[in-house]
Scaffold this active site. Structure first.
Site, short mmCIF file in Angstrom:
data_model
loop_
_atom_site.label_atom_id
_atom_site.label_comp_id
_atom_site.label_asym_id
_atom_site.label_seq_id
_atom_site.Cartn_x
_atom_site.Cartn_y
_atom_site.Cartn_z
N PHE A 168 0.84 -1.20 0.00
CA PHE A 168 0.00 0.00 0.00
C PHE A 168 0.87 1.25 0.00
O PHE A 168 0.77 2.12 0.85
CB PHE A 168 -0.94 -0.03 1.21
N ARG A 170 2.87 4.12 -2.90
CA ARG A 170 2.38 5.14 -3.85
C ARG A 170 1.39 4.55 -4.85
O ARG A 170 0.28 5.06 -5.01
CB ARG A 170 3.58 5.76 -4.60
N ILE A 171 1.79 3.46 -5.55
CA ILE A 171 0.92 2.92 -6.60
C ILE A 171 -0.31 2.23 -5.99
O ILE A 171 -1.43 2.40 -6.47
CB ILE A 171 1.72 1.98 -7.54
N ARG A 251 6.29 -6.98 -9.81
CA ARG A 251 7.41 -7.66 -10.46
C ARG A 251 7.06 -9.13 -10.57
O ARG A 251 6.45 -9.71 -9.65
CB ARG A 251 8.70 -7.50 -9.64
N GLU A 280 11.00 -12.69 -17.51
CA GLU A 280 10.72 -11.84 -18.67
C GLU A 280 11.83 -11.88 -19.69
O GLU A 280 13.00 -11.80 -19.29
CB GLU A 280 10.57 -10.38 -18.21
N HIS A 298 4.90 -5.81 -19.95
CA HIS A 298 5.54 -4.89 -19.00
C HIS A 298 5.42 -3.42 -19.47
O HIS A 298 6.43 -2.80 -19.82
CB HIS A 298 7.01 -5.28 -18.78
P1 NAD Z 1 6.38 2.20 -2.85
O1 NAD Z 1 7.71 2.00 -2.20
O2 NAD Z 1 5.71 3.53 -2.75
O3 NAD Z 1 5.34 1.10 -2.33
C1 NAD Z 1 5.66 -0.23 -2.11
C2 NAD Z 1 4.98 -0.67 -0.83
O4 NAD Z 1 5.14 -2.09 -0.71
C3 NAD Z 1 5.57 -0.03 0.42
O5 NAD Z 1 4.57 0.64 1.15
C4 NAD Z 1 6.14 -1.22 1.18
O6 NAD Z 1 6.02 -1.07 2.59
C5 NAD Z 1 5.30 -2.35 0.67
N1 NAD Z 1 5.86 -3.68 0.93
C6 NAD Z 1 7.16 -4.02 1.11
N2 NAD Z 1 7.25 -5.33 1.40
C7 NAD Z 1 5.99 -5.82 1.42
C8 NAD Z 1 5.42 -7.10 1.68
N3 NAD Z 1 6.20 -8.12 2.01
N4 NAD Z 1 4.09 -7.24 1.60
C9 NAD Z 1 3.30 -6.19 1.30
N5 NAD Z 1 3.76 -4.95 1.05
C10 NAD Z 1 5.10 -4.77 1.10
O7 NAD Z 1 6.60 1.80 -4.38
P2 NAD Z 1 5.66 2.16 -5.62
O8 NAD Z 1 6.16 3.41 -6.25
O9 NAD Z 1 4.25 2.06 -5.21
O10 NAD Z 1 6.06 0.94 -6.60
C11 NAD Z 1 5.80 -0.39 -6.22
C12 NAD Z 1 6.44 -1.38 -7.17
O11 NAD Z 1 5.73 -1.39 -8.40
C13 NAD Z 1 7.88 -1.05 -7.57
O12 NAD Z 1 8.82 -1.55 -6.62
C14 NAD Z 1 8.03 -1.71 -8.92
O13 NAD Z 1 8.64 -2.98 -8.79
C15 NAD Z 1 6.60 -1.88 -9.41
N6 NAD Z 1 6.34 -1.09 -10.64
C16 NAD Z 1 6.04 -1.76 -11.79
C17 NAD Z 1 5.78 -1.05 -12.95
C18 NAD Z 1 5.43 -1.74 -14.24
O14 NAD Z 1 5.83 -1.29 -15.28
N7 NAD Z 1 4.67 -2.81 -14.21
C19 NAD Z 1 5.84 0.35 -12.94
C20 NAD Z 1 6.14 0.99 -11.75
C21 NAD Z 1 6.40 0.26 -10.60
#
Ligand code: NAD
Length: 344
Positions: A168, A170-171, A251, A280, A298
């Site tokens: 939970f 940013r995304i 991921r 991938e 992706h």
């Molecule tokens: P973020 O750091 O804001 O949020 C990630 C959250 O995951 C954090 O709040 C963290 O506490 C939580 N987390 C960590 N370990 C966990 C666990 N074991 N169980 C549950 N939650 C856990 O990051 P974000 O900006 O929201 O991005 C999240 C991820 O999305 C990135 O790390 C990236 O790998 C992926 N992403 C993928 C794409 C794509 O093209 N598909 C694009 C952007 C980001």
């Protein structure tokens, strides 16, 4: 500024977008772009050779930067990743050598949440499957095949659906905002959640297993770490409702893809929407033949504006590190105090 600092070498090992290149050009650093004519990434060997001549490396988000690349130049002043996820970089080795690592958080949040939501809707309502049906000339009007989907909103019987968000940050939070128009109940699991609940309304904390049992949609937004590798495997898929749908835009290795294929074949869950994969661009055998999956290559952050902005952020981080300044988006701030960094 001293000429030697201005002339530090930045190696960009992919075909960077124009707005990022402009930032590098303005900085007057010496910049080398290393990629094939169609944007092909360099081989590991080519990358290692080029890194030896560089002060800062700017890799593409999912381009591997393993130990051997980092060890090839312990004098690196920084690695500026183009992407928010940084599981492609051996950060432990960078830490040992006092090398700062940066990412591009924030600028891709809304775009990736849009894609996660589009994928959720496409999977629930079988939109790509229905489109293929029309395009292949199989639609013969009423009486034929019907693409029965899952409700996202409350449906005819007016029962709101539950959205389970794992990760939970940013995304994850941006996905929650998109669910409001669908009158969903939102539950979330995140180790940091207890600190966050004060800031976010309309979401209830759930333990991991409880979230899986309760949700109609489970969407993954955690980073890939040792702890989240295969976070969703057979045991977790068994906990989910047979009518539920799994969405992965985080991921690939967060999900045990073999277990997922088995669960989808057996109808243990209703469907899966995937933007990312364990190996991938290779797909686990069987995944392509399933009718209840929607597969994307992706493209979570893939809009022109967002990708350009990510390039700008990566370029600014690179320039700051080349000049020995603290960049905005540092992953390992502790390196700035390390003897290894201070000696550079
Ligand atoms: P973020 O750091 O804001 O949020 C990630 C959250 O995951 C954090 O709040 C963290 O506490 C939580 N987390 C960590 N370990 C966990 C666990 N074991 N169980 C549950 N939650 C856990 O990051 P974000 O900006 O929201 O991005 C999240 C991820 O999305 C990135 O790390 C990236 O790998 C992926 N992403 C993928 C794409 C794509 O093209 N598909 C694009 C952007 C980001």
């Amino acid at each position: 500024m001293e000429d030697s600092i201005m002339k530090r070498k930045i190696l960009v090992s992919w075909a960077m977008l124009e707005r990022g290149k402009e930032v590098l050009k303005k900085s007057k650093s010496e910049v080398r772009y290393l990629h094939g004519p169609k944007g092909e990434l360099p081989t590991l060997k080519e990358l290692i050779q080029a890194v030896r001549q560089a002060d800062v490396l700017v890799p593409r988000g999912t381009q591997p930067v393993p130990q051997e690349v980092i060890l090839s130049n312990p004098n690196l002043l920084g690695i500026a990743n183009y992407g928010v996820g940084y599981d492609n970089i051996d950060v432990a080795t960078a830490n040992k050598l006092g090398i700062p690592v940066t990412n591009t958080p924030g600028v891709l949040t809304e775009t990736t949440a849009d894609l996660a939501w589009a994928l959720l809707m496409a999977t629930a309502r079988k939109i790509p499957q229905a489109r293929d049906f029309v395009l292949s000339g199989q639609w013969k009007g009423p009486g034929g095949k019907v693409f029965m989907g899952q409700d996202i909103g409350p449906g005819g019987s007016n029962k709101p659906k539950t959205l389970g968000i794992i990760g939970f940050g940013r995304i994850g939070q941006a996905v929650m905002r998109r669910s409001r128009g669908f009158k969903m109940k939102v539950v979330a699991f995140d180790p940091l959640m207890k600190e966050m609940t004060g800031k976010t309304r309309g979401v209830e904390y759930r333990e991991f297993a409880q979230l899986l049992k309760e949700s109609d949609f489970v969407t993954l937004h955690c980073p890939l770490t040792k702890e989240t590798h295969h976070l969703i495997g057979q045991r977790e898929l068994d906990l989910m409702k047979p009518t539920s749908i799994l969405i992965n835009t985080s991921r690939g290795p967060v999900v045990d893809e073999g277990a997922l294929v088995t669960a989808l074949k057996k109808g243990r869950i209703a469907g899966a929407g995937m933007d990312v994969y364990e190996k991938e661009p290779k797909l686990t055998p069987g995944l392509l033949n399933l009718e209840n999956v929607v597969l994307l290559p992706h493209i979570g952050s893939a809009t022109q504006d967002t990708r350009e902005q990510m390039a700008v952020v990566a370029a600014r981080n690179a320039v700051a590190m080349a000049r020995g300044k603290k960049p905005l988006n540092i992953i390992n701030p502790e390196v700035f105090q390390s003897t290894k960094y201070l000696q550079k």
